[in-house]
Design an enzyme around this catalytic site. Structure first.
Site, PDB file in Angstrom:
ATOM      1  CD  GLU A 285      -5.353  -6.065  -1.402  1.00 28.50           C
ATOM      2  OE1 GLU A 285      -4.873  -4.912  -1.325  1.00 28.50           O
ATOM      3  OE2 GLU A 285      -6.068  -6.568  -0.519  1.00 28.50           O
TER       4      GLU A 285
ATOM      5  CB  CYS B 146      -8.706  -4.981  -3.248  1.00 27.79           C
ATOM      6  SG  CYS B 146      -7.616  -3.537  -3.210  1.00 27.79           S
TER       7      CYS B 146
ATOM      8  CD  GLU C 230      -1.694   4.804   4.495  1.00 26.78           C
ATOM      9  OE1 GLU C 230      -1.211   5.666   5.265  1.00 26.78           O
ATOM     10  OE2 GLU C 230      -2.386   3.841   4.885  1.00 26.78           O
TER      11      GLU C 230
ATOM     12  CG  ASN D  55      -0.437  -0.187   2.520  1.00 28.84           C
ATOM     13  OD1 ASN D  55       0.576  -0.872   2.689  1.00 28.84           O
ATOM     14  ND2 ASN D  55      -1.064   0.397   3.522  1.00 28.84           N
TER      15      ASN D  55
ATOM     16  CB  CYS E 164      -5.239  -1.388  -2.040  1.00 31.54           C
ATOM     17  SG  CYS E 164      -6.522  -0.649  -1.013  1.00 31.54           S
TER      18      CYS E 164
ATOM     19  CB  CYS F  64     -10.692  -3.073   0.877  1.00 27.00           C
ATOM     20  SG  CYS F  64     -10.101  -2.430  -0.698  1.00 27.00           S
TER      21      CYS F  64
HETATM   22  N1  THU Z   1      -5.324  -1.523   2.347  1.00 22.50           N
HETATM   23  C1  THU Z   1      -4.776  -2.325   1.375  1.00 22.50           C
HETATM   24  O1  THU Z   1      -3.629  -2.096   0.940  1.00 22.50           O
HETATM   25  N2  THU Z   1      -5.505  -3.356   0.921  1.00 22.50           N
HETATM   26  C2  THU Z   1      -6.739  -3.701   1.381  1.00 22.50           C
HETATM   27  O2  THU Z   1      -7.369  -4.606   0.841  1.00 22.50           O
HETATM   28  C3  THU Z   1      -7.296  -3.010   2.538  1.00 22.50           C
HETATM   29  C4  THU Z   1      -6.665  -1.722   2.873  1.00 22.50           C
HETATM   30  C5  THU Z   1      -4.554  -0.389   2.861  1.00 22.50           C
HETATM   31  C6  THU Z   1      -5.071   0.956   2.453  1.00 22.50           C
HETATM   32  C7  THU Z   1      -4.542   1.845   3.558  1.00 22.50           C
HETATM   33  O3  THU Z   1      -3.228   2.248   3.213  1.00 22.50           O
HETATM   34  C8  THU Z   1      -4.468   0.926   4.770  1.00 22.50           C
HETATM   35  O4  THU Z   1      -4.571  -0.395   4.276  1.00 22.50           O
HETATM   36  C9  THU Z   1      -5.552   1.164   5.796  1.00 22.50           C
HETATM   37  O5  THU Z   1      -6.803   1.131   5.228  1.00 22.50           O
END
Ligand code: THU
Length: 130
Positions: A55, A92, A44, A42, A53, A89
């Site tokens: 994925e 994803c 940000e 991930n 994300c 999530c």
């Molecule tokens: N996140 C992912 O990388 N993949 C997911 O399927 C769920 C959430 C990340 C996004 C953000 O940087 C952190 O997790 C918190 O939500």
């Protein structure tokens, strides 16, 4: 490439996550139909909604390398102390769906060896198709 090796790849790339705002590190590793492995973490941003994300990063790497189908995707998430069995999530799940078939496996495992394997139909029933 075993499931454990793919999970190790997800855990390793998780250490590269750029997540100063949530503190939640996620790594994903895909085994594609060519036997190639693609990873993502991930990323940000100070403008929070621009998060990418793990994925999504792994899927982009797969597509850029010429892969078209996810055979297995391993996901590892958590803070710096503990890995949780982190399922993808909602967004994803739809991204994974695009490159999945009925045999595609989504695997998650935490530090306590709690292990789950899902199909995309398990995670995204009645999914959207064009
Ligand atoms: N996140 C992912 O990388 N993949 C997911 O399927 C769920 C959430 C990340 C996004 C953000 O940087 C952190 O997790 C918190 O939500």
């Amino acid at each position: 490439m075993t499931d454990d090796e793919l999970l190790d790849a997800a855990r390793a790339v998780r250490g590269k996550a750029h997540c100063p705002y949530s503190g939640f590190h996620v790594g994903a590793a895909i085994l594609d139909e060519n036997g190639e492995v693609h990873v993502g973490c991930n990323v940000e941003n100070a403008a929070y909604s621009n998060v990418s994300c793990a994925e999504a990063g792994a899927i982009s790497a797969m597509v850029a390398a010429g892969g078209t189908r996810i055979v297995t995707i391993a996901v590892a998430g958590g803070d710096e102390h503990k890995t949780r069995a982190c399922t993808p999530c909602g967004g994803c799940r739809q991204r994974i769906h695009e490159f999945s078939n009925k045999q595609t496996r989504i695997i998650v495992k935490d530090d306590d060896e709690d292990w789950h394997t899902y199909s995309i139909d398990d995670l995204l029933p009645a999914s959207f198709h064009l």
